[in-house]
Design a protein around this motif. Structure first.
Motif, PDB file in Angstrom:
ATOM      1  N   GLY A 296     -10.106  81.193  29.190  1.00  0.00           N
ATOM      2  CA  GLY A 296     -11.292  81.935  29.608  1.00  0.00           C
ATOM      3  C   GLY A 296     -11.568  83.203  28.835  1.00  0.00           C
ATOM      4  N   PHE A 297     -11.009  83.360  27.630  1.00  0.00           N
ATOM      5  CA  PHE A 297     -11.355  84.528  26.832  1.00  0.00           C
ATOM      6  C   PHE A 297     -12.803  84.419  26.357  1.00  0.00           C
ATOM      7  N   ASN A 298     -13.452  85.551  26.209  1.00  0.00           N
ATOM      8  CA  ASN A 298     -14.792  85.543  25.634  1.00  0.00           C
ATOM      9  C   ASN A 298     -14.981  86.778  24.772  1.00  0.00           C
ATOM     10  N   SER A 299     -15.541  86.575  23.576  1.00  0.00           N
ATOM     11  CA  SER A 299     -15.833  87.676  22.657  1.00  0.00           C
ATOM     12  C   SER A 299     -17.320  88.001  22.644  1.00  0.00           C
ATOM     13  N   VAL A 300     -18.132  87.222  23.372  1.00  0.00           N
ATOM     14  CA  VAL A 300     -19.556  87.512  23.571  1.00  0.00           C
ATOM     15  C   VAL A 300     -19.839  87.390  25.064  1.00  0.00           C
ATOM     16  N   ASP A 301     -20.988  87.875  25.472  1.00  0.00           N
ATOM     17  CA  ASP A 301     -21.345  87.863  26.885  1.00  0.00           C
ATOM     18  C   ASP A 301     -21.787  86.458  27.298  1.00  0.00           C
ATOM     19  N   ILE A 302     -20.967  85.790  28.086  1.00  0.00           N
ATOM     20  CA  ILE A 302     -21.270  84.429  28.524  1.00  0.00           C
ATOM     21  C   ILE A 302     -22.544  84.398  29.368  1.00  0.00           C
ATOM     22  N   ALA A 303     -22.774  85.430  30.154  1.00  0.00           N
ATOM     23  CA  ALA A 303     -23.942  85.470  31.035  1.00  0.00           C
ATOM     24  C   ALA A 303     -25.251  85.491  30.257  1.00  0.00           C
ATOM     25  N   GLU A 304     -25.211  85.899  28.979  1.00  0.00           N
ATOM     26  CA  GLU A 304     -26.426  85.988  28.174  1.00  0.00           C
ATOM     27  C   GLU A 304     -26.650  84.764  27.291  1.00  0.00           C
ATOM     28  N   MET A 305     -25.803  83.764  27.425  1.00  0.00           N
ATOM     29  CA  MET A 305     -25.985  82.551  26.627  1.00  0.00           C
ATOM     30  C   MET A 305     -27.179  81.754  27.106  1.00  0.00           C
ATOM     31  N   ASN A 306     -27.688  80.898  26.233  1.00  0.00           N
ATOM     32  CA  ASN A 306     -28.798  80.020  26.593  1.00  0.00           C
ATOM     33  C   ASN A 306     -28.334  78.975  27.605  1.00  0.00           C
ATOM     34  N   PRO A 307     -29.208  78.556  28.519  1.00  0.00           N
ATOM     35  CA  PRO A 307     -28.836  77.496  29.470  1.00  0.00           C
ATOM     36  C   PRO A 307     -28.367  76.216  28.791  1.00  0.00           C
ATOM     37  N   ALA A 308     -28.953  75.901  27.624  1.00  0.00           N
ATOM     38  CA  ALA A 308     -28.516  74.705  26.900  1.00  0.00           C
ATOM     39  C   ALA A 308     -27.063  74.854  26.443  1.00  0.00           C
TER      40      ALA A 308
END
Length: 462
Positions: A296-308
């Motif tokens: 579950g690491f993330n280097s970008v904001d997952i919440a701001e990703m495109n729905p696709a």
């Protein structure tokens, strides 16, 4: 209806000694009970006042959720890990991650072997079920092999991270050591816990942080049987077992496919990869393409990703990594078996073949069972979130699949979920870590053997 040959002698006279049978007779029941016991013990430790930075102890539900997420090597959180938990609390989380990654019964077997140098048959059977080893006879070697490989890869990753934190970010040596060890253990065990409030978003373009963690995640996701075989036969791929071949090739395909997918869809997104340079986009795309397998690491904001992108990541999280390791999901071997079975059916072949080997019918049936049980858990849980919360389908599905796949990526809604829905995610993490079949077998009251076969008939399919 006819009797199955040999089954007519299956019954035996009652045992006159009337020995009391253990309540946990099946290895699956022992595994479930052991993981649950460690989960509750971890929750109790995290409730202690010394585990939190604020006054008083942590809320029990927060402690329970964090303990479950750590033991099930998921990484979903309901409180800010570095801000809410003290050094003691973070240490408890680290131990829970290591126990969950190695396997509770594997660790217990190691302790017994170190003390008494022998294992009872029941302990060997349970450890064999957890590590997916060939049988109780090879458990001793498998247990020591699992521990050696785990500690070696974690040490290498920790050393690289320690050096980077100390030299590039001016962290004091004790702090750099703690950061290196914690993130190395979390990465190899595919847990996704980080000691930064924004996870690893502060290191998006730093290859000396992202690449070692990516390497550790991939290594842990290969599964211990594959790691042990690669250690012995990495120079002779032709001698690899069918399982190792499937895992290695499918892992490469999912890493490349996932990285290309995320990079392409987020390339111009101003909230994720858009502002980065080309090398930064490629590094972040690779990192986020690997993490759904199941860290579950993330280097970008997952919440701001495109729905696709969310939908594609849902698929990657649902499939997960390899069996008998630290990864979750239905496992890539399950996916590969079903893919080959579908291909054989479309071509009209009688059997499914892969890498010049014919798959047993029982393997196909088991793979189908895992997929259907997993899909049922995801669909029903998503339905609960949709009917009881205000979150939309994309967010609810993402969170549910992340919990079931023990991934830990989040759109940011986990902490806002009501208590009942958080308990639902705990159950999903538990089922995802142990596997749907293991949990279902543990819940079964008894193993029933049918002494006859019913007449055969075929319904219309498709």
């Amino acid at each position: 209806m006819r009797l199955i040959p040999g089954r007519e002698r299956a019954t035996s006279a009652p045992d006159l000694t009337k020995r009391r049978r253990p309540r946990l007779r099946h290895p699956a029941q022992v595994l479930v009970a052991a993981f649950f016991a460690v989960l509750m013990a971890g929750a109790g430790l995290l409730c202690l006042p010394v585990a939190s930075t604020g006054p008083g102890g942590a809320d029990f539900l927060d402690a329970l959720f964090t303990s479950a997420s750590a033991v099930c090597v998921t990484g979903l959180i309901v409180v800010d890990t570095p801000a809410h938990w003290s050094g003691f609390g973070q240490g408890v989380i680290l131990v829970l991650i290591q126990l969950g990654g190695l396997g509770v019964m594997t660790f217990a077997s190691l302790l017994v072997l170190l003390v008494s140098h022998r294992l009872r048959l029941r302990a060997r059977l349970t450890a064999a079920a957890e590590t997916k080893s060939l049988g109780p006879g090879d458990v001793r070697g498998v247990v020591f092999g699992v521990v050696k490989v785990s500690l070696l890869l974690e040490a290498i990753t920790a050393l690289v991270l320690l050096t980077r934190f100390a030299t590039a970010y001016d962290e004091p040596l004790p702090r750099a050591l703690w950061l290196g060890v914690f993130h190395a253990v979390s990465a190899f065990n595919n847990a996704g816990f980080a000691l930064y409030s924004d996870n690893l978003m502060g290191f998006t373009t730093d290859p000396w942080i992202c690449l070692p963690i990516t390497f550790a995640v991939v290594a842990g996701g290969l599964g211990f049987p594959v790691l042990l075989e690669l250690r012995r036969r990495w120079r002779t791929p032709r001698r690899w077992s069918l399982h190792t071949r499937i895992v290695v090739w499918a892992t490469c395909a999912f890493i490349v496919g996932g990285s290309v997918f995320v990079t392409a869809l987020e390339w111009d997104n101003p909230h994720t990869l858009g502002p980065l340079s080309v090398p930064g986009k490629l590094l972040a795309g690779l990192f986020q393409g690997v993490m759904p397998r199941t860290a579950g690491f993330n280097s970008v904001d997952i919440a701001e990703m495109n729905p696709a992108t969310w939908l594609g990541v849902d698929v990657l999280m649902f499939v997960g990594g390899a069996s008998a390791g630290t990864a979750g999901g239905i496992k890539i071997t399950t996916f590969a078996v079903l893919l080959v079975a579908v291909y054989a059916e479309v071509r009209g072949e009688d059997s499914a073949n892969i890498f010049h080997r014919r798959l047993q019918r029982g393997v196909e049936r088991q793979a189908l069972t895992v997929v259907l049980l997993g899909a049922a858990a995801v669909v029903l849980s998503t339905l609960v979130l949709l009917t009881r919360t205000s979150h939309n389908l994309d967010q609810s599905l993402f969170e549910v699949v992340s919990a079931f796949g023990t991934v830990g990526l989040s759109t940011g809604i986990t902490a806002d979920l009501p208590g009942l829905e958080q308990l639902l995610l705990i159950v999903l993490m538990f089922v995802g870590r142990l596997g749907p079949i293991t949990v279902a077998s543990a819940l079964a009251l008894r193993h029933r053997v049918r002494l006859y076969q019913l007449p055969e008939e075929r319904p219309i399919i498709g």
